[in-house]
Design an enzyme around this catalytic site. Sequence first.
Site, PDB file in Angstrom:
ATOM      1  N   GLU A   8       0.839  -1.197   0.000  1.00 33.15           N
ATOM      2  CA  GLU A   8       0.000   0.000   0.000  1.00 33.15           C
ATOM      3  C   GLU A   8       0.873   1.246   0.000  1.00 33.15           C
ATOM      4  OE1 GLU A   8      -3.479   0.722   2.859  1.00 33.15           O
ATOM      5  OE2 GLU A   8      -2.971  -1.419   3.071  1.00 33.15           O
ATOM      6  N   SER A  44      29.675  19.487  26.097  1.00 31.98           N
ATOM      7  CA  SER A  44      29.730  18.036  26.325  1.00 31.98           C
ATOM      8  C   SER A  44      29.368  17.784  27.786  1.00 31.98           C
ATOM      9  CB  SER A  44      31.082  17.471  25.943  1.00 31.98           C
ATOM     10  OG  SER A  44      32.058  18.036  26.760  1.00 31.98           O
ATOM     11  N   LEU A  45      29.469  16.557  28.213  1.00 35.73           N
ATOM     12  CA  LEU A  45      29.022  16.211  29.561  1.00 35.73           C
ATOM     13  C   LEU A  45      30.202  15.790  30.419  1.00 35.73           C
ATOM     14  CD1 LEU A  45      25.920  14.016  28.645  1.00 35.73           C
ATOM     15  CD2 LEU A  45      25.887  16.311  29.634  1.00 35.73           C
ATOM     16  N   LYS A  58      22.991   6.873  26.793  1.00 32.44           N
ATOM     17  CA  LYS A  58      23.980   7.674  26.086  1.00 32.44           C
ATOM     18  C   LYS A  58      24.329   6.918  24.812  1.00 32.44           C
ATOM     19  CE  LYS A  58      28.138  10.379  26.869  1.00 32.44           C
ATOM     20  NZ  LYS A  58      29.006   9.868  25.812  1.00 32.44           N
ATOM     21  N   CYS A 112      53.515 -30.515  16.433  1.00 29.11           N
ATOM     22  CA  CYS A 112      53.904 -31.870  16.049  1.00 29.11           C
ATOM     23  C   CYS A 112      54.817 -31.899  14.825  1.00 29.11           C
ATOM     24  CB  CYS A 112      52.666 -32.732  15.795  1.00 29.11           C
ATOM     25  SG  CYS A 112      51.712 -32.204  14.357  1.00 29.11           S
ATOM     26  N   CYS A 159      45.945 -29.183  10.734  1.00 27.82           N
ATOM     27  CA  CYS A 159      47.184 -29.884  11.020  1.00 27.82           C
ATOM     28  C   CYS A 159      46.984 -31.323  10.550  1.00 27.82           C
ATOM     29  CB  CYS A 159      47.456 -29.843  12.520  1.00 27.82           C
ATOM     30  SG  CYS A 159      48.624 -31.083  13.059  1.00 27.82           S
TER      31      CYS A 159
HETATM   32  S1  IVH Z   1      22.843  15.613  26.464  1.00 29.87           S
HETATM   33  C1  IVH Z   1      24.191  19.828  27.303  1.00 29.87           C
HETATM   34  N1  IVH Z   1      21.847  13.226  26.070  1.00 29.87           N
HETATM   35  O1  IVH Z   1      27.171  12.446  24.621  1.00 29.87           O
HETATM   36  C2  IVH Z   1      23.882  18.379  27.214  1.00 29.87           C
HETATM   37  N2  IVH Z   1      24.011  13.700  25.196  1.00 29.87           N
HETATM   38  O2  IVH Z   1      29.625  14.366  26.093  1.00 29.87           O
HETATM   39  C3  IVH Z   1      24.222  17.836  25.933  1.00 29.87           C
HETATM   40  N3  IVH Z   1      25.017  11.863  23.933  1.00 29.87           N
HETATM   41  O3  IVH Z   1      28.319  15.024  22.669  1.00 29.87           O
HETATM   42  C4  IVH Z   1      24.262  16.389  25.826  1.00 29.87           C
HETATM   43  N4  IVH Z   1      23.338  10.449  24.151  1.00 29.87           N
HETATM   44  O4  IVH Z   1      26.604  13.604  21.570  1.00 29.87           O
HETATM   45  C5  IVH Z   1      22.901  14.039  25.873  1.00 29.87           C
HETATM   46  N5  IVH Z   1      20.810  11.182  25.739  1.00 29.87           N
HETATM   47  C6  IVH Z   1      21.863  11.995  25.543  1.00 29.87           C
HETATM   48  C7  IVH Z   1      23.009  11.592  24.816  1.00 29.87           C
HETATM   49  C8  IVH Z   1      24.065  12.495  24.675  1.00 29.87           C
HETATM   50  C9  IVH Z   1      24.536  10.644  23.634  1.00 29.87           C
HETATM   51  C10 IVH Z   1      26.350  12.366  23.507  1.00 29.87           C
HETATM   52  C11 IVH Z   1      26.316  13.744  22.924  1.00 29.87           C
HETATM   53  C12 IVH Z   1      27.414  14.528  23.580  1.00 29.87           C
HETATM   54  C13 IVH Z   1      28.082  13.510  24.470  1.00 29.87           C
HETATM   55  C14 IVH Z   1      28.324  14.076  25.848  1.00 29.87           C
END
Ligand code: IVH
Length: 673
Positions: A33, A80-81, A113, A408, A423
């Site tokens: 479909e 980043s985190l 993550k 061997c 072998c």
């Molecule tokens: S939050 C300000 N949530 O992990 C907060 N990051 O070093 C921004 N990542 O570069 C990140 N899964 O690419 C967030 N559920 C998630 C994530 C996530 C993967 C990656 C992201 C970032 C890195 C953190």
Amino acid sequence: MDQADRYRELLTELREHNHRYHALGLTIIDDNEYDALYRELVAIEEAHPELIDSQSLTQRVGEPLETGFAPVSHRERMFSLDNAMSIEELDAWNERLVGSLGRSGRGYSCELKIDGLAISLTYERGELVRASTRGDGAVGEDVTANVRTIRSVPMVLRGEAPEVMEVRGEIYLPVSEFKALNARQAEAGAPPYINPRNTAAGSVRQKDPAMTASRNLAVWIYQLGFVEGGPQLDTHTQQMQWLSDLGLRINPANETVKTIDDVKRYISDATAHRHDRDYETDGIVIKADALADQAEVGFTARSPRWAIAYKLPPEEKNTVLRSIEINVGRTGAVTPYAVMEPVFVGGVTVTNATLHNESELLRKDVRPGDTVVVRRAGDVIPEVVGPVLELRPRGLRKWRMPELCPFCGNPIVLTAGEAKAKCTGGFTCGSRLREYLYHFGSRGAMDIEGLGYKTVDALVSAELIEDPADIYGLTDEQLLTLEGWGAISATNLISAIERSKSRPLAKLIFGLGIDHVGGTVAGLLAEQFRTLAAVGSATVEQVSEIGGIGPEIASSVHSWFADPDNQALVGRLADAGITLELPERDGPTLPQTLDGLSFVITGTLDGFSRDAAKAAIQERGGKVIGSVSSKTTALVAGENAGSKLAKAQAVGVPVLDVESFVNLLERGPDGLI
Ligand code: IVH
């Protein structure tokens, strides 16, 4: 309706189906479909090019890029985190958060993550206008043309979209797509891709969007960047719900919880299911859910204070390959393995890893001295994924299989059509003999407790055993001559050996180490022939008539029993008093109405599982075989019967539906009129 109206209608309808499928993971329309609607759209576009909407589904894949990717300044920095490497560090983060808020937080968003690459998507009045990579957090690259090819990235949002909106997420390559891609590479004799993350990153940076499209990437959106003209929302969870309503793909594994203990439960659950998903994760992201709380604690120079990444142990690491050694297994097959600088990966320290076989090794082209990627996912055996070519020192030689067995001294040969070199030393090869004896005593075979690898090694070195039958001649006195053995360990082993004599026939057959005969095939052989002697005197044809056993296995079984050494071994096992048959059945309780007849079963039979149908035939003396030939009595065909039905019709074998099958069982062949 005129063509232009129909065109808009089709676009809306197809977008809706795409949204349901890619963002929500639902399927409600069948493929045919959908294809019909899609073809209708294409037909209108071909007849009226002036109607083509630049965001039409047909316009996902654009022209190759002439130049490089243009730089894009992020309107808001892509942070980043911070990482928490342990529960203690998670607690410390939480205490800092609670400390700076001056009260406990108002819930947490727990998210997986995703191990891919970060992407920023900008929508203006609901249309995707830009996709850019994270870059250094301030400036990324414009990869819009490539990201447009990803089907879970909507080109147009649903419902009431804001003026301008930027969202962030992770692009990844599904594990299933990664495996399929590597299977295609292997078929083409090309080296494998190292891992889904690198491959995803490489795919997003292709010059030709058609190439990106062919990789079947996907996206999870996890964060709202900035928005002009959106609704007033209080929590991150509400924002994600809103984004989901707009058609963006939000991970259903996200969970909003109240307390830090709930967070810990989420972590342990997510860790346990790490390998059940079609994407790789490298941690769990925890975010303070209330936007007011987020605003209050703010950011450090690098990362938000309101979020943390709880890291899972890495599943891949780099290390140095010291050497490539080989092992000769119980069937004589030669397996190369890597000896590496010890490396902590997937939660354990790894020094050895299998390299599978020669052709696999040559395809990966890892060389002693290389820096290699080692992978250990879940409880999977460690594996050398491939070399890091950028780090290869000059002058490394390609590895070659040794010509002579290091154990061997006999030649190692590779027969055409076989994956593994062998072998040729037979059981004069100490490595093969030890592996064989160890296998014979292992749990899946004769289950001789105490006959581990070390004991086998000691017994072989002391020349106390040379083949499985010798195990049954061992005495207490002999065992006591071994270093470190006392009366108790000796008695224990002797009684374990004694107990093994009554192991079921299938376990013995498995233990014999016949090429290609694993536990399942051994079970089929025992069930069909009922005594070891009958297995041994069966012809190749008789063996391959058993469903699930192909000609290759059948001829391997046949040639094993044809070998005089093996015949002598079977004789000595019999002399030792080992059970060589299945227990007598209590006599056939059912009239043997199907004696001498053979059947093939295919499709799903209403009211019978496959095993039940098979048992019903066998209990009446009939045989169930794997494939249809002109000698087959009948094909029992249920719903969705495939090629076997066609074959039966082609060679003129009668086909029974469930009803006739029941008649057959009740009344014998006379029931079939
Ligand atoms: S939050 C300000 N949530 O992990 C907060 N990051 O070093 C921004 N990542 O570069 C990140 N899964 O690419 C967030 N559920 C998630 C994530 C996530 C993967 C990656 C992201 C970032 C890195 C953190």
